[in-house]
Design an enzyme around this catalytic site. Structure first.
Site, PDB file in Angstrom:
ATOM      1  N   SER A 176       0.713  -0.905   0.046  1.00  0.00           N
ATOM      2  CA  SER A 176      -0.328  -0.039  -0.160  1.00  0.00           C
ATOM      3  C   SER A 176       0.740   1.492   0.748  1.00  0.00           C
ATOM      4  CB  SER A 176      -0.806  -0.116   1.513  1.00  0.00           C
ATOM      5  OG  SER A 176      -1.679   1.677   1.421  1.00  0.00           O
TER       6      SER A 176
ATOM      7  N   HIS B 206      -1.335  -1.302  -4.237  1.00  0.00           N
ATOM      8  CA  HIS B 206      -2.477  -0.682  -3.303  1.00  0.00           C
ATOM      9  C   HIS B 206      -2.416   0.062  -3.720  1.00  0.00           C
ATOM     10  CE1 HIS B 206      -5.667  -1.692  -1.286  1.00  0.00           C
ATOM     11  NE2 HIS B 206      -5.742  -0.558  -0.556  1.00  0.00           N
TER      12      HIS B 206
ATOM     13  N   ASP C  58      -4.178   3.846  -2.446  1.00  0.00           N
ATOM     14  CA  ASP C  58      -6.174   4.113  -1.547  1.00  0.00           C
ATOM     15  C   ASP C  58      -5.806   5.418  -1.679  1.00  0.00           C
ATOM     16  OD1 ASP C  58      -6.116   1.814   0.223  1.00  0.00           O
ATOM     17  OD2 ASP C  58      -3.585   2.423   0.370  1.00  0.00           O
TER      18      ASP C  58
ATOM     19  N   MET D 123      -8.868   8.465  -1.302  1.00  0.00           N
ATOM     20  CA  MET D 123      -9.561   9.117  -0.086  1.00  0.00           C
ATOM     21  C   MET D 123     -10.429   9.734  -0.212  1.00  0.00           C
ATOM     22  SD  MET D 123      -7.301   7.776   3.702  1.00  0.00           S
ATOM     23  CE  MET D 123      -6.771   6.275   3.633  1.00  0.00           C
TER      24      MET D 123
ATOM     25  N   HIS E 252      -7.750   1.534  -4.399  1.00  0.00           N
ATOM     26  CA  HIS E 252      -9.018   1.274  -3.335  1.00  0.00           C
ATOM     27  C   HIS E 252      -9.399   2.601  -3.287  1.00  0.00           C
ATOM     28  CE1 HIS E 252      -9.883   0.492   0.852  1.00  0.00           C
ATOM     29  NE2 HIS E 252     -10.934   0.308   0.497  1.00  0.00           N
TER      30      HIS E 252
ATOM     31  N   MET F 229     -11.862   5.013  -1.164  1.00  0.00           N
ATOM     32  CA  MET F 229     -12.612   4.845  -0.516  1.00  0.00           C
ATOM     33  C   MET F 229     -13.715   5.834  -0.648  1.00  0.00           C
ATOM     34  SD  MET F 229     -10.149   3.563   2.282  1.00  0.00           S
ATOM     35  CE  MET F 229      -8.351   3.499   1.209  1.00  0.00           C
TER      36      MET F 229
ATOM     37  N   MET G 166     -11.798  -5.335   5.099  1.00  0.00           N
ATOM     38  CA  MET G 166     -11.102  -4.724   5.664  1.00  0.00           C
ATOM     39  C   MET G 166     -10.961  -4.601   7.214  1.00  0.00           C
ATOM     40  SD  MET G 166     -10.379  -2.075   4.358  1.00  0.00           S
ATOM     41  CE  MET G 166      -9.485  -0.614   5.323  1.00  0.00           C
TER      42      MET G 166
ATOM     43  N   ASP H   8      -6.766  -6.269   4.085  1.00  0.00           N
ATOM     44  CA  ASP H   8      -6.408  -4.887   4.197  1.00  0.00           C
ATOM     45  C   ASP H   8      -6.519  -3.995   5.534  1.00  0.00           C
ATOM     46  OD1 ASP H   8      -5.328  -2.117   3.465  1.00  0.00           O
ATOM     47  OD2 ASP H   8      -6.504  -2.083   2.062  1.00  0.00           O
TER      48      ASP H   8
HETATM   49  C1  DX5 Z   1      -6.007   2.496   5.398  1.00  0.00           C
HETATM   50  C2  DX5 Z   1      -5.655   1.590   3.675  1.00  0.00           C
HETATM   51  C3  DX5 Z   1      -5.192   0.994   3.614  1.00  0.00           C
HETATM   52  C4  DX5 Z   1      -3.381   1.180   4.533  1.00  0.00           C
HETATM   53  C5  DX5 Z   1      -2.851   0.394   5.258  1.00  0.00           C
HETATM   54  O1  DX5 Z   1      -7.560   2.979   4.493  1.00  0.00           O
HETATM   55  O2  DX5 Z   1      -6.860   1.072   2.569  1.00  0.00           O
HETATM   56  O3  DX5 Z   1      -4.556   0.042   2.383  1.00  0.00           O
HETATM   57  O4  DX5 Z   1      -2.716   1.730   3.665  1.00  0.00           O
HETATM   58  O5  DX5 Z   1      -2.270   0.102   6.168  1.00  0.00           O
HETATM   59  P1  DX5 Z   1      -1.807  -0.889   7.010  1.00  0.00           P
HETATM   60  O6  DX5 Z   1      -0.901  -1.615   6.492  1.00  0.00           O
HETATM   61  O7  DX5 Z   1      -0.872   0.193   7.737  1.00  0.00           O
HETATM   62  O8  DX5 Z   1      -2.542  -1.375   7.946  1.00  0.00           O
HETATM   63 ZN    ZN Z   2      -6.320   0.214   0.669  1.00  0.00          ZN
END
Ligand code: DX5
Ligand code: ZN
Length: 224
Positions: A11, A36, A38, A40, A70, A72, A141, A179
């Site tokens: 990630s 990956h 993320d 947001m 991903h 979010m 999650m 994740d």
């Molecule tokens: C959280 C993300 C994850 C995050 C995971 O909202 O979707 O992908 O980066 O990070 P770690 O592995 O540090 O929990």
């Molecule tokens: Zn993620």
């Protein structure tokens, strides 16, 4: 018994943002093929990260990487097109982010991307009961979405086994991704229970021996 290749998906949220392209390249050089990303929006989750231009930049720089995006975000239907056009290979939306889950999954399928749906720790597997045939990836999650570096929630991980049993019972064909808080202490049991995509931020980028050290430690933890 399924024999799906296990993928470690670093990630990039946990990478050094001042050396982003370099971090991605190091992950690939360490043997990963999935990255990956993320996304947001500061609305569905209380944090703000990347937009489609970052995916486009990574796509141009790393044509062979599998870009696992991903989303979010609220109103995910608005973002499927822009992120697919930017070069995402897999698009995962949140089941909680839309009242028209079936429609948005159809939209992802029509875009040609791998179609993923994520479920938060409090969301039951049953939310997916009527969309199973649209799914390529179910992302469980194991932290509440929004931040890296949080503590793994074991009760949420129980859904990995439930999903695997539902998949078998119904002849479905999706992959299970996990994740949040994935590290050397839990990765093997996640895979044993049916996960085949392991998203890892802190345990890769925060490793004392760098990205290669992090990838090696997780790979080693997967050995029987
Ligand atoms: C959280 C993300 C994850 C995050 C995971 O909202 O979707 O992908 O980066 O990070 P770690 O592995 O540090 O929990
Ligand atoms: Zn993620």
């Amino acid at each position: 018994m399924r024999t799906t290749q296990v993928e470690l998906a670093p990630s990039l949220l946990a990478a050094d943002f001042s050396a982003f392209g370099d971090a991605a390249r190091r992950c690939l050089a360490a043997g990963c093929t999935w990255l990956h990303i993320d996304v947001m929006d500061g609305h569905f989750v209380p944090n703000l990260t990347f937009g489609a231009p970052l995916v486009k930049a990574l796509r141009n720089r790393e044509p062979d990487a599998i870009l696992d995006v991903h989303l979010m975000v609220s109103e995910p239907d608005k973002w499927v097109g822009p992120f697919r056009d930017a070069g995402a290979d897999a698009l995962t939306i949140h089941a909680e982010a839309t009242v028209h889950l079936h429609r948005v999954l159809q939209q992802i399928r029509a875009s040609g991307a791998l179609c993923g749906v994520a479920i938060n720790p409090a969301t039951p597997v049953s939310i997916l009961e009527h969309v199973g045939d649209l799914l390529d990836i179910v992302l469980v999650m194991t932290v509440n979405p929004g931040f890296g570096g949080q503590k793994f929630i074991p009760a949420a991980a129980e859904k990995v086994g439930q999903l695997a049993r539902w998949r078998e019972a119904n002849g479905l064909d999706f992959r299970i991704s996990v994740d949040g808080g994935v590290d050397a202490s839990n990765i093997q049991s996640l895979v044993r229970n049916g996960a085949s995509i392991l998203v890892a931020g802190s345990s890769v980028f925060g490793h004392a021996d760098g990205i290669v050290g992090g990838v090696d430690a997780l790979t080693k933890a997967l050995e029987p």
